[in-house]
Design a protein around this motif. Structure first.
Motif, PDB file in Angstrom:
ATOM      1  N   ILE A   6     -17.983 -15.307  19.124  1.00  7.17           N
ATOM      2  CA  ILE A   6     -16.800 -14.724  18.483  1.00  7.17           C
ATOM      3  C   ILE A   6     -16.501 -15.444  17.176  1.00  7.17           C
ATOM      4  O   ILE A   6     -16.182 -14.825  16.157  1.00  7.17           O
ATOM      5  CB  ILE A   6     -15.590 -14.783  19.438  1.00  7.17           C
ATOM      6  CG1 ILE A   6     -15.824 -13.847  20.630  1.00  7.17           C
ATOM      7  CG2 ILE A   6     -14.301 -14.387  18.707  1.00  7.17           C
ATOM      8  CD1 ILE A   6     -14.769 -13.959  21.700  1.00  7.17           C
ATOM      9  N   ASP A   7     -16.620 -16.774  17.206  1.00  2.00           N
ATOM     10  CA  ASP A   7     -16.375 -17.559  15.989  1.00  2.00           C
ATOM     11  C   ASP A   7     -17.358 -17.181  14.883  1.00  2.00           C
ATOM     12  O   ASP A   7     -16.986 -17.079  13.712  1.00  2.00           O
ATOM     13  CB  ASP A   7     -16.485 -19.051  16.297  1.00  2.00           C
ATOM     14  CG  ASP A   7     -15.311 -19.567  17.115  1.00  2.00           C
ATOM     15  OD1 ASP A   7     -14.290 -18.847  17.191  1.00  2.00           O
ATOM     16  OD2 ASP A   7     -15.421 -20.663  17.682  1.00  2.00           O
ATOM     17  N   ARG A   8     -18.630 -16.976  15.243  1.00  2.00           N
ATOM     18  CA  ARG A   8     -19.642 -16.602  14.255  1.00  2.00           C
ATOM     19  C   ARG A   8     -19.354 -15.218  13.674  1.00  2.00           C
ATOM     20  O   ARG A   8     -19.514 -14.998  12.466  1.00  2.00           O
ATOM     21  CB  ARG A   8     -21.049 -16.624  14.875  1.00  2.00           C
ATOM     22  CG  ARG A   8     -21.585 -18.015  15.175  1.00  2.00           C
ATOM     23  CD  ARG A   8     -22.993 -17.939  15.746  1.00  2.00           C
ATOM     24  NE  ARG A   8     -23.922 -17.447  14.730  1.00  2.00           N
ATOM     25  CZ  ARG A   8     -24.591 -18.225  13.878  1.00  2.00           C
ATOM     26  NH1 ARG A   8     -24.425 -19.540  13.916  1.00  2.00           N
ATOM     27  NH2 ARG A   8     -25.425 -17.710  13.004  1.00  2.00           N
ATOM     28  N   VAL A   9     -18.920 -14.295  14.523  1.00  2.00           N
ATOM     29  CA  VAL A   9     -18.587 -12.952  14.057  1.00  2.00           C
ATOM     30  C   VAL A   9     -17.405 -13.010  13.093  1.00  2.00           C
ATOM     31  O   VAL A   9     -17.405 -12.375  12.035  1.00  2.00           O
ATOM     32  CB  VAL A   9     -18.273 -12.023  15.248  1.00  2.00           C
ATOM     33  CG1 VAL A   9     -17.680 -10.703  14.754  1.00  2.00           C
ATOM     34  CG2 VAL A   9     -19.528 -11.762  16.065  1.00  2.00           C
ATOM     35  N   ALA A  10     -16.382 -13.794  13.450  1.00  2.00           N
ATOM     36  CA  ALA A  10     -15.210 -13.937  12.578  1.00  2.00           C
ATOM     37  C   ALA A  10     -15.601 -14.594  11.257  1.00  2.00           C
ATOM     38  O   ALA A  10     -15.150 -14.170  10.181  1.00  2.00           O
ATOM     39  CB  ALA A  10     -14.128 -14.746  13.285  1.00  2.00           C
ATOM     40  N   PHE A  11     -16.459 -15.605  11.324  1.00  2.00           N
ATOM     41  CA  PHE A  11     -16.923 -16.304  10.121  1.00  2.00           C
ATOM     42  C   PHE A  11     -17.648 -15.334   9.197  1.00  2.00           C
ATOM     43  O   PHE A  11     -17.394 -15.300   7.987  1.00  2.00           O
ATOM     44  CB  PHE A  11     -17.856 -17.449  10.526  1.00  2.00           C
ATOM     45  CG  PHE A  11     -18.350 -18.288   9.387  1.00  2.00           C
ATOM     46  CD1 PHE A  11     -17.635 -19.392   8.955  1.00  2.00           C
ATOM     47  CD2 PHE A  11     -19.544 -17.981   8.740  1.00  2.00           C
ATOM     48  CE1 PHE A  11     -18.093 -20.174   7.904  1.00  2.00           C
ATOM     49  CE2 PHE A  11     -20.006 -18.746   7.686  1.00  2.00           C
ATOM     50  CZ  PHE A  11     -19.284 -19.847   7.272  1.00  2.00           C
TER      51      PHE A  11
END
Length: 270
Positions: A6-11
């Motif tokens: 999720i963090d990578r997608v948001a980034f």
């Protein structure tokens, strides 16, 4: 999805929005892609085919003499005949409008220049974005700002032969990569406290523009910590047009590894 995914997608989403905004600025009707020439003004009056008037420059700055039927709009005021732009500071500039175009009157490396900008210039109308590496959080590296006791004036070369630029360097950015400590000389950014670095790396001249890339940094935290998000490394105007005077990185900013992040060599230079 895991929290990390999720963090990578948001980034990646934040990066795409940032890059879209950056490309929009590049495609501005009067941006760098619209420049049709660069004229190095002297005391000898000259006329050019892509801007009205006869232009010259001396100790008192830039002067234009407009023929009958010619006009410029400077700071919202229509001017005719003779107009003096006055002394322009280094890296400063004035934009004078004519029709749907503008003439940039500027000073670079101690020289007065004229750069007409026409929205219908082919480099701008054919622009379709900037290639870049896939954003990766691993390239957002922690660093530390090491302030000099006194800011230093640093002279660097330029893509324009024989030209030099002088920047104020308030300190250096120290960071770790590949088991080694690296330092980059940092210059003052566009907003108070912010910084930027010019650099090359092992991708320069291979997948990225050979001369330079630029990375903007937010003002350091009170303890000196900063983030070098190389995903947001951008090309300078010289990567797109020959009508630029971009600075070259200081020698110590040549990184000995490949920064496979940020903008790649523009399509226009491929």
């Amino acid at each position: 999805m895991t929290t990390r995914e999720i963090d990578r997608v948001a980034f990646a989403g934040q990066w795409r929005q940032w890059h879209a905004d950056h490309e929009k600025r590049l495609a501005d009707p009067h941006g760098f892609l619209a420049i049709t020439s660069i004229r190095w003004l002297t005391e000898t009056p000259e006329r050019f085919e892509d801007a009205p008037g006869t232009w010259s420059a001396g100790r008192d700055g830039v002067t234009v003499v407009l023929d009958e039927g010619e006009e410029l709009v400077v700071d919202g005021v229509v001017v005719h005949g003779r107009h003096e732009f006055g002394v322009i500071p280094e890296r400063g500039g004035v934009f004078a409008g004519f029709g749907d175009a503008v003439a940039e009157v500027a000073k670079r490396g101690g020289h007065h220049i004229l750069r007409p900008r026409h929205p219908d210039h082919a480099l701008r109308t054919r622009f379709h974005g900037v290639p870049a590496y896939t954003p990766d959080p691993a390239w957002a590296l922690p660093g530390r700002f090491l302030a000099y006791d006194t800011p230093r004036a640093v002279t660097v070369g330029a893509v324009a032969e024989g030209l030099q630029h002088v920047y104020q360097a308030p300190g250096e950015i120290e960071f770790e990569f590949g088991g080694r400590t690296h330092r980059l000389t940092a210059f003052n950014g566009h907003t108070p406290g912010s910084l930027f670095v010019l650099f090359t790396d092992r991708t320069s001249g291979v997948t990225t523009y050979p001369a330079n890339r630029s990375l903007a940094l937010d003002a350091p935290a009170p303890d000196g910590t900063v983030t070098l998000d190389f995903n947001r490394a951008t090309n300078l105007p010289c990567a797109y047009t020959d009508f630029a005077t971009c600075p070259l990185p200081p020698a110590e900013n040549r990184l000995p590894f490949a920064v496979e992040a940020g903008e790649k060599l523009p399509y226009e230079r491929s």
